[in-house]
Design a protein around this motif. Structure first.
Motif, short mmCIF file in Angstrom:
data_model
loop_
_atom_site.label_atom_id
_atom_site.label_comp_id
_atom_site.label_asym_id
_atom_site.label_seq_id
_atom_site.Cartn_x
_atom_site.Cartn_y
_atom_site.Cartn_z
N TYR A 44 0.82 -1.21 0.00
CA TYR A 44 0.00 0.00 0.00
C TYR A 44 0.85 1.27 0.00
O TYR A 44 0.63 2.19 -0.78
N HIS A 48 0.46 3.34 -3.50
CA HIS A 48 -0.54 4.39 -3.36
C HIS A 48 0.01 5.65 -2.68
O HIS A 48 -0.04 6.75 -3.24
N HIS A 72 -1.92 10.67 4.62
CA HIS A 72 -3.36 10.87 4.41
C HIS A 72 -4.23 9.66 4.76
O HIS A 72 -5.39 9.82 5.11
N ASP A 73 -3.69 8.45 4.67
CA ASP A 73 -4.52 7.28 4.99
C ASP A 73 -4.18 6.65 6.34
O ASP A 73 -4.72 5.59 6.67
N ASP A 138 -5.16 11.98 -4.21
CA ASP A 138 -5.54 10.64 -3.75
C ASP A 138 -6.46 9.99 -4.77
O ASP A 138 -6.26 8.86 -5.20
N ASN A 142 -6.25 6.54 -7.24
CA ASN A 142 -7.29 5.52 -7.15
C ASN A 142 -7.95 5.27 -8.50
O ASN A 142 -8.29 4.14 -8.83
#
Ligand code: MN
Length: 509
Positions: A44, A48, A72-73, A138, A142
């Protein structure tokens, strides 16, 4: 394996402090996401998270925003707590990460009439334009990796991107991002239409490329004769989704579309733009009504360029002329203004107030809550505020000549609005001070006319309760129930009041 250097190398002139911050955020987030995988099975963080940070660096964003991109995640998807981020990175970065996390909870449900509300909700929730930009970066990754996402989710994410994210990117003047979001989402949102338009574009652009090459050669010579040599000539092919939208507007008649491929000329100064335009019109006859001077009259989102369509021996050709600054602005829009501010203010040590002019664009209830005392509103000199932002900010008092775009931003967008959810998660936006009665009428007049009670956030509440932003409201109805005079005392919207009066009149006759 990605390293923090990959990100830093994309930044403009980062300070030692900037580098230290990014190294710290990189290590922190890498650790938090360890073992965490994408749908594709790839790690991840490396795919990402690093991609989001790189996109932000490419936009020219400052170190704090890129750090927020790296983090951010972490709150949403890992064990990381708000406190841990606050202790390691401070309030400002925590605020940005929390904002992105909040935005992640808003879902598009494919209801046409709620699209505009949802866009407003996005802007309002983010509170700081940097939150919005991280969220857009983001979404870009995605959408670029959507093929790995389970089928049943793809269409929703793709539609949400087309209806919400891409229009926001457009309003922020971020042309390159808007196009990438649209073209990434299009095949998943409308697969059949995509295939058709893709074929059309392929055919037409091949044909146009040849034409453009010849025109470029002729033009280069002529410009050189006039002493203009410090230029860049490129071709730009229209985005496939943008072509689809245009085809829809032109009765699907490809012969009415002249800008599938366009010649783009990037020069050094505004004076040269007009000089080049003069030379072009001296060589080829321009099509009447197709000359657009967006330099003298920029588009409301800040876009500047001169467009003209001329008849060459090779056929009809669109030509766009702009300076290097205008070109950068057309690609990155508001991001280029912010990064400049973030840097210049950061060095003077008054970080935080630099985005004041942007916060002023947000609805009031959201705006002031986050400001520290030293960041309270002050007057901004007009040179600090990009022209188009000023124009948008003034939109509610000024109605002269700014077309559709402003019309859509005008009115509700800058007024005091709250956003209320139905139990299904649909968004209804209402004026501040609204009650469940206003909400009921906003859904349907029948529901308003028979409202008997309300559940706000799952608690029974009276119909005169003043709603708060983010409340989830469910209206209960009873067939025997009717509007009463009392309702007029707490109904806020014109629509609710009109329905109540009409019902009361019916009663009397
Ligand atoms: Mn993410």
């Amino acid at each position: 394996m990605a390293t923090v250097k990959d990100i830093i190398s994309l930044m403009h002139d980062p300070s030692d402090e900037d580098k230290k911050l990014l190294e710290q955020a990189f290590t922190f987030a890498e650790k938090a996401h360890s073992g965490h995988k994408r749908y594709s099975g790839e790690p991840y963080f490396d795919t990402h998270v690093v991609s989001v940070a790189k996109t932000l660096a490419t936009f020219g964003m400052g170190a704090k925003t890129i750090a927020a991109g790296l983090l951010h995640d972490t709150i949403e998807d890992t064990e990381t707590t708000d406190t841990a981020i606050q202790e390691a990175f401070g309030d400002e970065i925590l605020f940005l990460v929390q904002g992105v996390t909040k935005l992640g909870k808003i879902r598009y449900r494919g209801l046409e009439r709620h699209t505009e509300s949802l866009m407003k909700l996005f802007v309002a929730t983010s509170q700081d334009i940097r939150v919005l930009i991280v969220k857009l970066a983001d979404r870009l990754h995605n959408i670029q990796t959507l093929e790995h996402v389970p089928k049943e989710k793809q269409a929703r994410i793709a539609l949400e991107t087309l209806e919400i994210y891409a229009p926001i990117a457009d309003r922020l003047g971020m042309g390159a991002l808007k196009r990438d979001l649209e073209d990434g989402a299009f095949p998943f949102a409308y697969p059949e239409e995509y295939e058709k338009v893709k074929e059309l574009l392929k055919e037409k652009s091949k044909e146009n490329e040849k034409q453009l090459e010849k025109v470029t050669k002729t033009l280069k010579k002529e410009l050189a004769k006039n002493g203009i040599t410090d230029i860049r000539l490129t071709h730009r092919i229209k985005g496939v989704y943008s072509l689809y939208r245009k085809l829809e507007r032109k009765e699907r008649d490809m012969s009415k579309i002249y800008d599938v491929a366009a010649l783009r000329i990037i020069v050094s100064s505004v004076a040269e733009c007009y000089q080049v335009l003069g030379i072009i019109h001296g060589m080829w006859r321009p099509l009447p009504g197709k000359i657009k001077d967006y330099i003298a009259l920029p588009k409301p989102n800040g876009y500047q360029s001169i467009h003209t369509t001329v008849l060459t021996s090779e056929g009809v050709t669109e030509i766009q002329i702009r300076t290097r600054d205008m070109h950068r602005n057309a690609q990155y829009g508001i991001a280029s203004h912010i990064s400049y501010k973030e840097q210049s203010y950061g060095k003077r040590g008054s970080m935080g107030s630099n985005l004041q002019w942007l916060r002023q664009l947000l609805p009031h209830p959201f705006r002031l809550r986050t400001l520290t005392p030293e960041a309270r509103p002050r007057e901004y000199s007009t040179t600090e505020i990009p022209g188009w932002i000023r124009e948008v900010a003034r939109a509610h008092e000024n109605t002269s000549g700014t077309e559709e775009y402003l019309a859509s931003l005008k009115g509700d967008f800058f007024e005091h609005r709250i956003f209320i959810f139905t139990p299904n998660g649909d968004v209804i936006d209402l004026p501040v001070g609204s009650t469940p009665i206003d909400f009921a009428y906003a859904i349907h007049s029948d529901i308003g006319d028979h409202a008997s009670g309300a559940r706000i956030n799952n608690k029974y509440s009276s119909l005169d309760t003043v709603l708060k932003n983010g409340d989830i409201v469910e209206v209960e109805t009873r067939d025997s129930n009717k509007p009463s005079h009392k309702w007029l005392e707490f109904a806020k919207t014109t629509m609710a009041r009109r329905h109540i009066r009409a019902a009361l009149e019916r009663e009397q006759t």
